[in-house]
Enzyme design. Structure first.
Site, PDB file in Angstrom:
ATOM      1  N   TRP A  60     -19.483  10.206 -28.798  1.00 44.73           N
ATOM      2  CA  TRP A  60     -18.637   9.017 -28.685  1.00 44.73           C
ATOM      3  C   TRP A  60     -18.492   8.568 -27.232  1.00 44.73           C
ATOM      4  O   TRP A  60     -18.580   7.378 -26.931  1.00 44.73           O
ATOM      5  CB  TRP A  60     -17.273   9.240 -29.347  1.00 44.73           C
ATOM      6  N   ASP A  80     -10.124   7.627 -25.252  1.00 47.94           N
ATOM      7  CA  ASP A  80     -10.448   7.359 -26.656  1.00 47.94           C
ATOM      8  C   ASP A  80      -9.899   8.513 -27.476  1.00 47.94           C
ATOM      9  O   ASP A  80     -10.521   9.560 -27.592  1.00 47.94           O
ATOM     10  CB  ASP A  80     -11.968   7.242 -26.813  1.00 47.94           C
ATOM     11  N   LYS A 129      -8.954   8.067 -38.737  1.00 51.09           N
ATOM     12  CA  LYS A 129      -9.031   9.521 -38.617  1.00 51.09           C
ATOM     13  C   LYS A 129      -7.649  10.129 -38.882  1.00 51.09           C
ATOM     14  O   LYS A 129      -7.478  10.908 -39.794  1.00 51.09           O
ATOM     15  CB  LYS A 129      -9.517   9.941 -37.228  1.00 51.09           C
TER      16      LYS A 129
HETATM   17  C1  LIG Z   1     -14.727   7.553 -35.150  1.00 49.48           C
HETATM   18  C2  LIG Z   1     -14.686   7.455 -33.674  1.00 49.48           C
HETATM   19  C3  LIG Z   1     -15.078   6.291 -32.995  1.00 49.48           C
HETATM   20  C4  LIG Z   1     -15.600   5.072 -33.695  1.00 49.48           C
HETATM   21  O1  LIG Z   1     -14.591   4.471 -34.397  1.00 49.48           O
HETATM   22  P1  LIG Z   1     -14.820   3.075 -35.162  1.00 49.48           P
HETATM   23  O2  LIG Z   1     -13.434   2.741 -35.560  1.00 49.48           O
HETATM   24  O3  LIG Z   1     -15.747   3.364 -36.299  1.00 49.48           O
HETATM   25  O4  LIG Z   1     -15.407   2.138 -34.198  1.00 49.48           O
HETATM   26  C5  LIG Z   1     -14.984   6.285 -31.621  1.00 49.48           C
HETATM   27  N1  LIG Z   1     -14.533   7.353 -30.942  1.00 49.48           N
HETATM   28  C6  LIG Z   1     -14.164   8.484 -31.564  1.00 49.48           C
HETATM   29  C7  LIG Z   1     -13.667   9.643 -30.758  1.00 49.48           C
HETATM   30  C8  LIG Z   1     -14.225   8.573 -32.946  1.00 49.48           C
HETATM   31  O5  LIG Z   1     -13.846   9.701 -33.571  1.00 49.48           O
END
Ligand SMILES: *Cc1c(COP(=O)(O)O)cnc(C)c1O
Length: 358
Positions: free
Chosen positions: A101, A170, A194
């Site tokens: 990511w 993030d 998540k």
């Molecule tokens: C799932 C995830 C993403 C991507 O998320 P989207 O909402 O599908 O764009 C980005 N960073 C992390 C750490 C993730 O777990």
């Protein structure tokens, strides 16, 4: 019967929340319509959004120095929004790369600004984190971006980096799993699917001081200032997602908040890592001090058994244990809504599978 769901995202939601949504689905609190059918400008929905924001602020102890934004486009959109909101031509930004990511965030950063990679774990196959003292930082970087928990590799920071420039995190797969000190961050963002609610919503927590730095040609929809000025209602927000996330926030509060979540999560993770470590049949490749609380990847001693493992697991109502296509093996995501009883059921199954096939 509901199965044990270890999906990395969209992930399991608390049963109590789904049941509540079910009872009010057709007629929300006497409004005569479902939440999905209310105008986002109606007092009913504005109240729902305000309640959700207030609950999140209480949970994370977010001060008035920060704006809380309900955005769309997922965390992936924020990979572009971050450089567009926080860097101007001529700026350099620092990014730390510890997995898939943060690597995606790097690719997007490179398209939109000048990036210095302060540290990369790629040579260890993203199994560890370089000591901060060895990072190569830029003086006066516009910000430092990192990913506290890499969802795919199951690699989690055990520390918050020191930073003179605003820290951008993030937190998609770790937000609300444990207490954090929001004041250490300039920006926290997280896709909802998540640990928060349904897909389609992305939460951005941004220090108000950082608003107004966006470059002039930024699309209005990506501009945090626009969102903040319009209470996240510049256009139609993901109303159902905001409502359901609000219910999840209140569910977490009812269980005792983030300290209680951390205790629950720690116990689940200890149970699963304990089994893996005690066995020669299962292995986790991550440096133990940086193991993720939320995403537990593991391999079998013989990967020819992977398919059998997954099909037997499914028969036992243990779903979504296949590792990410980029790394293979298995992964159990054990977010807030995954109960200890589900982890116990998984461990029991893993014991049995090892006995029969080890
Ligand atoms: C799932 C995830 C993403 C991507 O998320 P989207 O909402 O599908 O764009 C980005 N960073 C992390 C750490 C993730 O777990």
């Amino acid at each position: 019967m509901r199965a044990h769901n270890f999906c990395a995202g969209p992930a399991a939601l608390p049963v109590a929340v789904l049941e509540r949504a079910q009872t009010e689905l057709l007629n929300w609190e006497g409004a005569g319509a479902s939440v999905m059918e209310l105008s986002h400008r109606s007092p009913e929905f504005v109240g729902i959004a305000e309640r959700a924001e207030a609950a999140l602020r209480r949970l994370m102890n977010i001060s008035d120095d920060y704006a809380v934004l309900f955005q769309q486009g997922g965390a992936s959109q924020q990979f572009a929004s971050v450089p567009l909101n926080l860097s101007s031509p001529g700026d350099v930004v620092d990014q730390v790369v510890t997995g898939q990511w943060s690597k995606k965030a790097l690719a997007e950063g490179r398209r939109l600004t000048q990036v210095n990679v302060a540290s990369s774990s790629e040579s260890s196959n993203f199994s560890t984190i370089e000591p901060e003292a060895n990072w190569s930082r830029t003086n006066n970087a516009a910000y430092l971006h990192y990913c506290p928990n890499e969802t795919i590799g199951g690699l989690e920071f055990s520390f918050v980096p020191e930073s003179n420039s605003p820290l951008v995190a993030d937190m998609s797969s770790t937000i609300l799993s444990r207490p954090v000190d929001v004041s250490q961050f300039g920006v926290i963002y997280a896709g909802a699917q998540k640990n928060i609610g349904p897909a389609g919503l992305c939460i951005v927590i941004v220090e108000k001081e950082l608003l107004g730095r966006a470059r002039a040609d930024i699309p209005a929809m990506l501009n945090w200032q626009t969102a903040a000025d319009n209470d996240s209602m510049y256009n139609t927000p993901p109303t159902f997602g905001i409502y359901l996330s609000g219910l999840v926030f209140e569910w977490i509060e009812s269980l005792g908040g983030l300290d209680a979540m951390y205790e629950r999560n720690k116990r689940k993770a200890d149970t699963l890592y304990g089994l893996i470590d005690a066995s020669d049949f299962y292995a986790n490749p991550v440096d133990p001090q940086y193991r993720s609380l939320m995403n537990v990847p593991f391999t079998l001693a013989d990967d020819a058994l992977d398919k059998l493992f997954l099909s037997r697991a499914e028969e036992a109502q243990l779903l979504n244990l296949k590792g990410h296509r980029s790394v293979g093996g298995m992964r159990a995501s054990i977010y807030n809504a995954v109960e200890q009883s589900s982890v116990d059921a998984l461990c029991e199954f893993m014991h049995r599978f090892e006995k029969e096939n080890g």
